[in-house]
Design a protein around this motif. Structure first.
Motif, mmCIF file in Angstrom:
data_model
loop_
_atom_site.group_PDB
_atom_site.id
_atom_site.type_symbol
_atom_site.label_atom_id
_atom_site.label_comp_id
_atom_site.label_asym_id
_atom_site.label_seq_id
_atom_site.Cartn_x
_atom_site.Cartn_y
_atom_site.Cartn_z
ATOM 1 N N UNK A 1 -3.268 -3.047 14.995
ATOM 2 C CA UNK A 1 -3.255 -4.150 14.039
ATOM 3 C C UNK A 1 -4.618 -4.208 13.343
ATOM 4 N N UNK A 2 -4.593 -4.169 12.002
ATOM 5 C CA UNK A 2 -5.863 -4.270 11.285
ATOM 6 C C UNK A 2 -5.875 -5.391 10.260
ATOM 7 N N UNK A 3 -4.737 -5.600 9.577
ATOM 8 C CA UNK A 3 -4.736 -6.599 8.504
ATOM 9 C C UNK A 3 -3.442 -7.390 8.429
ATOM 10 N N UNK B 1 -1.099 -6.993 6.362
ATOM 11 C CA UNK B 1 -0.580 -7.108 4.996
ATOM 12 C C UNK B 1 -0.450 -5.755 4.299
ATOM 13 N N UNK C 1 -2.684 -3.393 4.035
ATOM 14 C CA UNK C 1 -3.873 -3.046 3.257
ATOM 15 C C UNK C 1 -4.843 -2.092 3.948
ATOM 16 N N UNK C 2 -4.591 -1.717 5.218
ATOM 17 C CA UNK C 2 -5.604 -0.891 5.889
ATOM 18 C C UNK C 2 -5.068 0.387 6.523
ATOM 19 N N UNK D 1 -4.061 0.930 9.599
ATOM 20 C CA UNK D 1 -4.293 1.107 11.035
ATOM 21 C C UNK D 1 -2.978 1.156 11.813
ATOM 22 N N UNK E 1 -9.300 3.141 13.891
ATOM 23 C CA UNK E 1 -8.446 3.492 12.743
ATOM 24 C C UNK E 1 -7.789 4.850 12.918
ATOM 25 N N UNK F 1 -5.139 9.863 1.442
ATOM 26 C CA UNK F 1 -5.822 9.265 2.588
ATOM 27 C C UNK F 1 -6.457 7.934 2.160
ATOM 28 N N UNK G 1 -6.241 5.114 4.069
ATOM 29 C CA UNK G 1 -6.485 4.236 5.219
ATOM 30 C C UNK G 1 -7.955 3.855 5.289
ATOM 31 N N UNK G 2 -8.192 2.634 5.726
ATOM 32 C CA UNK G 2 -9.559 2.137 5.831
ATOM 33 C C UNK G 2 -10.201 2.604 7.141
#
Ligand code: FES
Ligand code: FES
Lengths: 758, 149
Positions: free
Chosen positions: B35-37, B39, B41-42, B44, B98, B125, B127-128
């Motif tokens: 879990x990163x965001x 929404x 947006x990341x 993960x 990540x 690529x 991904x954050x």
């Protein structure tokens, strides 16, 4: 099977528990030691040598690396320090974080809190540093921060390895009836002159009964086999297979899930909450109130994390007003009012700038920096079980001891009754030193009837309840003489991080905290000789929490100071590099000169560049590491394209080059994300940003090639994790000026110029 | 509802709009997707669904139709996927949080474009990574492209 079953993740995952047993002896440490915390936790057949080395009869070697591994490779470096002296190879050892214990205090971190430049080593500076280190021991701060872990471990870990090796040699000598001086070691075996070999495991039980009369000698660096060379990181396999257990991955039998909804207006209490609506969400089990030193709000307990998030939304909370100005404009006015008033304190400086400026042409500039959030990749979380007056706390933390003290106080138990199990950290950057997460988690765990509960914050909660890098406003004045800097009047207004942290962690000491040098870090302590200078802090006090953000005050003043020097170079018609070099007159400034010259050579500084392309340079000494950076931008397409970044870092001694390079690169990208686009703003008393769509960081396409070189000229060892960040924003702004003539004095730059992020 | 994850069938009882991420993590104890965001947006939380990289925090479990592969299902028994090998060789992970998502995104990229250019990598690529492992990520993708797999 981990060596400290009680504390390993296998232990808490319920996959196995070892019987406590074994002996702790043979422990020598050159200062009066804290008790070795390991013996109570050892499995049968395991023996501890100092608080850092465990050797099993089965010849397994485990090194306790009691610092937070958040990607900076510190477990590898600390293990290498031990292995070097122990006479074992890196492929023969395992690492474990170990328990929260006083023996693992970090003295190096506090040392640099003394109010002197790093290169100042006069009697008073040294005495102050020594006293700060003693304070670290007194408070037993087992903190990972201030880029200090390797410095702190440099002596301790090597001595631990050497101590264990010495008693193992002694045990072998006894067994063979020979003198220990004729024995050697190799790959965790003792070898005698006729080629006989005994493994460490074979000798462990006898060796553990021995003590040493005096500290063992340490190897000369010229004899090192492991240190100074890049080592494969110990935790890579688990991190590419999904096996690493971060705080958020902790799973316990009968575990509940929860989240928090804290007051978005700092210091304000709740006006209303629709608990019935929250309880109506399927899966929501309970809503509890949270009242702590770090904030007010609610915990929403549910049968899964998503239900808890939905419940938090349904609460539809209303809050009282906050005590500070409600929006960023109002806050800035408060900062500027502070700048109009007397300074809170000054640090460093020389001569009389006021006098020197009389009648001269004064160059003035104002700089602005926003609040910044950390946004660690793993959102804030923790898991706790409060049962029979004891708290088990699973936490990805940079400060387990402080977490134990704070939660014990909240629950009315003793710190010894808090067992902190440090998990992997999905990023730290200073955020995971804070007590808010353990406090809210403990408050919720006190209301679950003894069941374990995992508390996960939403990203929105994480961004809106950070402990922010302080907002700062700076006013600078300077004069030139024959085109060279002559006098500097440097004023910065910012809140005190120390005070804010103390209020949250140790409120009883908060009002007694000293002037916070971090407000001026990266300015007064830099390697420049000014004929006249004054560095003044104008301290602000609001309820908005501020904290340690990668490189702390250096990220603020590195930008202000190094941008302003660039302005002075332009005003005096000087080359920015040449002007800096001629201001670094003192012999003790030599590492800065060398770093600047090296980075200039890498970037081919001074070459003729096309119109619209420019290079900017900056240097900041922070955490004992001297870092010079050059940024090149291309603005021919209108937008700013960051083409390339070069960096030279000098930490005095590089223990692991590949890892150090990775840390500098990481810190540069962290600083670049912030310089281009990040800011936390306020409206209506609350933070306006909430997720990566409005508080983003660079992705692959926006990151230019980065070239890093390392030097070892500095006389003392410096840190790795943070010093890459401070010069970056200034080097970027200076490059934009070189390319376009436009001087940017407010971060983030993206508010004024457009960036081409690929 | 029924989910097919890493070659295993799971029956779960969840609300229709519950995101796949939380079904995997909280119900099935599959912790690779992070879990990163929440929404999208990341990245993960990325898994592969029939080989397509999918952000599970914004994908309702009820809408999933196909084979789900998480990082746990990527190796062939004990043998790591070549992308994982390349990640170790280039020491890509820092905090590592990540990286499950990054690896799965890279696996999907290499399936589609076996020899990607830098521009291909930049495009896909997204991904954050807050630790800023991008330069090593890029090098490791090129490395994996050159490996037998
Ligand atoms: S958690 Fe799914 S994209 Fe960020
Ligand atoms: S390795 Fe830490 S976020 Fe990517």
């Amino acid at each position: 099977m981990g060596k400290i079953a009680k504390y390993t993740r296998r232990g808490f995952l319920g996959l196995g528990l070892a019987a406590a047993g074994g002996l702790a002896v043979g422990y020598y440490y050159y200062k009066k030691p804290y008790p070795n915390p390991l013996p109570d936790t050892l499995a049968e057949g395991d023996f501890s040598f100092t608080p850092y080395v465990i050797i099993g009869s089965d010849n397994t070697i485990t090194i306790i690396t009691p610092r937070a591994e958040m990607g900076q490779g510190i477990h590898t470096t600390l293990a290498a320090l031990v292995a070097e002296e122990l006479g074992a190879d890196m492929d023969q050892i395992a690492t474990e974080h170990g328990p929260a214990a006083a023996a693992y205090y970090n003295g190096a971190m506090l040392k640099e809190g003394a109010p002197f430049p790093f290169f100042e080593d006069g009697f008073i500076a040294e005495t102050a540093r020594g006293a700060m280190g003693v304070l670290g021991k007194f408070l037993a701060l087992q903190v990972t921060g201030g880029s200090s872990a390797a410095i702190d471990g440099f002596e301790k870990m090597r001595e631990a390895g050497a101590t264990a090796r010495a008693v193992l040699l002694e045990a072998a000598a006894k067994r063979w009836g020979v003198d220990a001086s004729g024995l050697t070691t190799e790959r965790a075996e003792v070898i005698n002159q006729s080629g006989g070999r005994l493994t460490y495991g074979d000798l462990a039980s006898e060796a553990a009964k021995l003590t040493l009369a005096k500290p063992p000698a340490l190897k000369d660096p010229s004899e090192w086999r492991i240190l100074g060379k890049s080592q494969p990181r110990v935790e890579l396999h688990e991190k590419v297979t999904g096996a690493a257990i971060y705080g958020i991955d902790v799973q316990l039998p009968d575990m509940l899930y929860a989240t928090v909804a804290m007051s978005p207006r700092f210091g304000a209490k709740a006006k209303s909450a629709d608990e019935a609506a929250a309880m109506a969400v399927p899966g929501v089990l309970n809503v509890v109130e949270i009242i702590t030193t770090t904030g007010y709000g609610f915990g929403i307990i549910a049968s899964n994390t998503w239900a808890a998030f939905e419940g938090a939304r349904a609460l539809a909370l209303e809050w009282e007003a906050a005590d500070y100005p409600a929006d960023t404009t109002g806050l800035k006015a408060l900062w500027n009012e502070a700048l109009d008033k007397e300074a809170s304190f000054t640090l460093g400086g020389e001569g009389d700038p006021e006098e020197a400026m009389l009648g001269a042409e004064v160059i003035e500039a104002n700089y602005s920096l926003p609040y910044l959030a950390h946004t660690t990749m793993e959102p804030m979380n923790a898991t706790a079980q409060f049962k029979d007056g004891k708290l088990d706390l699973w936490l990805g933390t940079q400060a387990p001891g402080i977490a134990a003290m704070a939660t014990a106080k909240l629950l009315g138990i003793e710190p010894e009754d808090v067992n902190v199990i440090t998990t992997r950290l999905g990023g730290g950057f200073g955020r995971r030193t804070e007590v808010d997460v353990p406090l809210y988690t403990a408050a919720i765990a006190a209301q679950t009837g003894g069941k374990p509960v995992k508390v996960t914050w939403s990203r929105e909660e994480d961004i809106r309840h950070d402990t922010y890098r302080p907002m700062a406003e700076a006013r600078l004045k300077a004069t030139l003489k024959d085109g060279m800097p002559e006098a500097l009047d440097y004023r910065v207004a910012a809140p005190s991080i120390n005070k804010s942290v103390m209020r949250r962690s140790f409120p009883e000491f908060a009002e007694r905290s000293n002037p916070d040098r971090s407000i001026l870090d990266g300015s007064f302590d830099q390697p420049f000789s000014w004929p006249h200078s004054r560095f003044a802090a104008h301290q602000i006090d609001t309820d908005i929490p501020v904290g340690f953000w990668r490189s702390v005050g250096n990220s603020i003043n590195g930008f202000v100071h190094e941008s302003f020097l660039d302005e002075l170079a332009a005003a005096g018609g000087q080359d920015p590099l040449a002007m800096r070099l001629s201001m670094m007159k003192d012999e003790r400034h030599a590492p800065a000169r060398e770093a600047l010259k090296a980075v200039a050579a890498m970037a081919n500084w001074g070459q003729a560049l096309p119109e619209g392309v420019g290079q900017g340079i900056a240097h900041t000494l922070s955490f004992g590491t001297w870092v010079a950076e050059v940024v090149q931008v291309d603005m021919r397409g209108g937008a700013v394209k960051v083409e390339k970044i070069w960096a030279v870092a000098d930490p005095g001694m590089v223990l692991d080059p590949a890892n150090f390079e990775a840390q500098i690169t990481s810190a540069i990208i962290y600083g670049l994300s912030a310089a281009i686009g990040q800011e936390i703003t306020f409206d209506d008393g609350r933070v306006m940003q909430e997720n990566f769509y409005d508080y983003d960081a660079l992705r692959m396409a926006g990151v230019p090639p980065i070239e890093v070189a390392l030097l070892e000229n500095s006389p003392r060892m410096g840190g790795a994790g943070e010093p890459g960040t401070p010069p970056l924003a200034a080097a970027l702004g200076n490059a934009i000026f070189a390319a376009s003539g436009q001087r940017l004095r407010a971060l983030p730059f993206g508010n004024e110029v457009e960036f081409d992020l690929g | 509802m029924e989910l097919q994850v890493n070659g295993e069938r799971h029956l779960v009882e969840v609300p229709a709009d519950m995101p796949l991420l939380w079904v995997l993590r909280d119900m099935l104890d599959i912790k690779g997707p992070k879990f990163g965001c929440g929404v999208g947006a990341c990245g993960a939380c990325t898994v592969l669904i029939n080989g397509v990289p999918t952000r599970t925090c914004v994908t309702a479990a009820a809408d999933v139709d196909g084979e789900i592969t998480t990082i746990e299902g990527l190796p062939d028994g004990e043998r790591l996927h070549k992308v994982q090998e390349a990640w170790i060789k280039h020491e890509v992970p820092q905090c590592g949080y990540c990286q499950s998502g990054q690896i799965l995104a890279a696996v999907a990229l290499l399936e589609e474009v076996p020899q990607p250019t830098d521009a291909d990598i930049d495009a896909v690529m997204t991904n954050l990574c807050r630790c800023g492992t991008y330069p090593r990520l890029r090098a490791a993708i090129h490395e994996a492209a050159g490996m037998e797999g």
